[in-house]
Write an enzyme that holds these catalytic residues in place. Structure first.
Site, PDB file in Angstrom:
ATOM      1  N   ARG A  54       0.962  -1.372  -0.119  1.00  0.00           N
ATOM      2  CA  ARG A  54      -0.074   0.134   0.089  1.00  0.00           C
ATOM      3  C   ARG A  54       0.914   1.166   0.080  1.00  0.00           C
ATOM      4  NH1 ARG A  54      -1.469  -2.972   3.476  1.00  0.00           N
ATOM      5  NH2 ARG A  54      -3.677  -2.958   2.809  1.00  0.00           N
ATOM      6  N   THR A  55       2.029   1.198   0.805  1.00  0.00           N
ATOM      7  CA  THR A  55       2.598   2.477   1.000  1.00  0.00           C
ATOM      8  C   THR A  55       3.468   2.884  -0.449  1.00  0.00           C
ATOM      9  OG1 THR A  55       3.214   1.992   3.120  1.00  0.00           O
ATOM     10  CG2 THR A  55       4.621   3.802   2.020  1.00  0.00           C
ATOM     11  N   LYS A  82      24.633  -7.752  -4.874  1.00  0.00           N
ATOM     12  CA  LYS A  82      26.143  -8.293  -5.109  1.00  0.00           C
ATOM     13  C   LYS A  82      26.941  -7.557  -4.012  1.00  0.00           C
ATOM     14  CE  LYS A  82      25.497  -7.279 -10.145  1.00  0.00           C
ATOM     15  NZ  LYS A  82      26.012  -6.447 -11.104  1.00  0.00           N
ATOM     16  N   ARG A 104      12.071   3.451   2.485  1.00  0.00           N
ATOM     17  CA  ARG A 104      11.598   2.225   3.380  1.00  0.00           C
ATOM     18  C   ARG A 104      12.929   1.528   3.770  1.00  0.00           C
ATOM     19  NH1 ARG A 104       6.050  -1.012   4.290  1.00  0.00           N
ATOM     20  NH2 ARG A 104       5.605   1.340   4.913  1.00  0.00           N
ATOM     21  N   HIS A 132       7.010   6.560  10.829  1.00  0.00           N
ATOM     22  CA  HIS A 132       6.403   6.413   9.636  1.00  0.00           C
ATOM     23  C   HIS A 132       5.144   7.646   9.410  1.00  0.00           C
ATOM     24  CE1 HIS A 132       4.602   4.702   5.934  1.00  0.00           C
ATOM     25  NE2 HIS A 132       4.072   3.381   6.490  1.00  0.00           N
TER      26      HIS A 132
END
Lengths: 315, 192
Positions: A54-55, A82, A104, A132
């Site tokens: 959703r974010t 890597k 995030r 958040h």
């Protein structure tokens, strides 16, 4: 406002201004063509080290409604596999040229670190257990749409507060907007030092529910628990879940809120999730408008008005 | 130097200091009635006519013009408002006003849209308005009504209906209110 790293950096006026700007953005989404050229030519990059549905989609919709270009960085298909460091990743993005990075990450503090490595405007989409901020903004906005100003309201936040960045941002945002916040959780799921938090604490959900204007349920976050903090999900659900029986305890127009994704039957029963007082899907819808306001504030606008007195308009 | 270039840092605007009264309240009302008649003449009535005021200066004027048209023809045309803040090319220099709402009550396709603003200056607001209006449908025509045309156009934009033409210096300000039109300048906030 150069970055949005957390609600802790915002004053009450900043919050209120962003919420008013969200009204303007919400109107755009209702139009036949839900798009304005406000951020035309700006590039916004998604830097999501943690899963999100959703974010990320919400931010993507927000960017596109403002006509910004978007660039996705997906950890699973990148050089992070890597062994490329966060710093090199960010500096690569910076070299390609992005105006904003929405990040995030599982570690708290990553957004502020990144802010030192690039000129781009940084938006915190969730860092570790820390904050958040856009979630808190959309929660406050949704409450405002349904119940008006938060000032003088009482809101319960229920669940795994200890591991929740959503709870931390919400506590800050709701109290800055004048609400009274009560945290309800078993002692094992509360952070150790709560004296400095502007909240009340309870372990008795039944006693708290009749007193609140909104109940905010947090997801039981299995992936964040590395200790045995609960006997079982079933016991959590029976003591702290919003069960059909507990629905009866709520005030008639109390809002039922959840950041998503829901664990139906654990912290929230289906009857509550689908109840008329549940604003959970509205939260998601408002998330797009809120994120439009944030992106516009960082990349497009002049300083936000604090007073309501209109400026001298000159054409 | 245009106002918007002078004010690149807050506080925007500052305080308006009036020097001369260009139009009285009565002059404004007569101009509104005359423009309403001109709009009806040019469009042969109110069929498919939509009046849209530009926030925030043009909105009250649009209401007055729509009302005047209603008084002449019997029923007023549909009235809307539009906020062009998010379409401007100088977007970083003017804040978005929360009270400036966009409300377009009808589909604008095949309509004759009359945009209404208080002052026509560089024309950039109207350019932004043309973009904004086309996001709500494809009008058959877009016409422009302004109370004051003060010159200094930077784009090939021209008004169809004008209350008054006022030659001005670039650094002057024209302020249109219900009690008349004033010519003056902008003093920084804190000084008078």
């Amino acid at each position: 406002m150069q970055h949005l790293l957390g609600i802790e950096d915002l004053s009450t006026q900043d919050l209120e201004a962003l919420l008013r700007l969200t009204d303007t953005m919400a109107e755009i989404s209702e139009r036949p063509i839900p798009r304005v050229p406000a951020l035309r030519g700006k590039t916004i990059a998604w830097l999501f080290y943690e899963d999100s549905t959703r974010t990320r989609l919400s931010f993507e919709a927000a960017a596109k409604r403002l006509s910004a270009d978007t660039m996705n960085f997906s950890v699973s298909s990148s050089s992070v596999k890597k062994g490329e460091s966060l710093r090199d990743t960010v500096q690569t993005m910076s070299a390609i040229g992005v105006d904003s990075i929405v990040v995030r990450h599982a570690s708290s503090g990553v957004p502020v670190r990144i802010a030192n490595w690039t000129d781009a405007a940084i938006v915190n989409a969730g860092d570790g257990w820390h904050e958040h901020p856009t979630q808190a903004l959309l929660d406050a906005y949704t409450f405002g749409v349904h119940r008006g100003s938060m000032s003088g309201s009482r809101i319960a936040i229920v669940g795994d507060i200890k591991h929740s960045r959503v709870a931390r941002s919400d506590v800050l945002a709701f109290t800055k907007l004048g609400a009274e916040v009560v945290l309800v959780a078993p002692p094992t799921l509360l952070p150790p030092y709560l004296d400095a938090w502007p909240v009340q604490v309870s372990h008795d959900l039944d006693a708290v529910l009749p007193t609140v204007d909104a109940v905010y349920l947090l997801r039981m976050q299995n992936e964040r628990m590395d200790e045995a903090l609960l006997p079982s999900l079933r016991e959590y659900a029976s003591r702290f879940g919003l069960t059909p029986r507990r629905l009866e305890l709520l005030k008639e127009n109390a809002l039922i809120m959840h950041p998503g994704p829901m664990n139906r039957g654990v912290e929230i029963c289906s009857e509550a999730a689908d109840h008329p007082n549940s604003v959970i899907t509205n939260q998601v819808k408002n998330g797009v408008s809120v994120r439009m306001a944030v992106l516009f504030q960082l990349l497009g606008s002049g300083p936000v008005q604090h007073q309501s007195a209109p400026q001298q308009e000159v054409a | 130097m245009a106002e918007r270039e002078r004010r690149t840092t807050p506080p925007y605007g500052g305080v308006f200091v009036a020097r001369t009264q260009i139009m009285s309240a009565d002059d404004v009302q007569r101009a509104v009635k005359r423009m309403a008649h001109e709009i009806l003449e040019r469009n042969s009535g109110t069929e498919n006519l939509v009046v849209i005021g530009l926030q925030t200066g043009g909105a009250p004027l649009a209401e007055q013009i729509a009302e005047a048209i209603g008084a002449i023809e019997g029923s007023p045309p549909p009235l809307g408002t539009i906020d062009v803040a998010l379409y401007r090319d100088d977007i970083g220099l003017r804040p978005v006003l929360p009270e400036a709402k966009t409300h377009i009550p009808v589909d604008l396709t095949a309509t004759h849209v009359v945009l209404v603003d208080d002052v026509l200056f560089t024309g950039r607001t109207i350019r932004a308005a043309l973009d904004a209006v086309h996001d709500f449908g494809r009008p058959r025509s877009v016409q422009l009504a302004v109370m004051v045309d003060r010159g200094h156009r930077e784009l090939p934009i021209r008004p169809d209906y004008v209350g008054k033409n006022i030659p001005t210096r670039r650094d002057e300000i024209v302020d249109v209110q219900d009690d008349g039109v004033q010519l003056g300048e902008l003093a920084p906030k804190g000084l008078a």
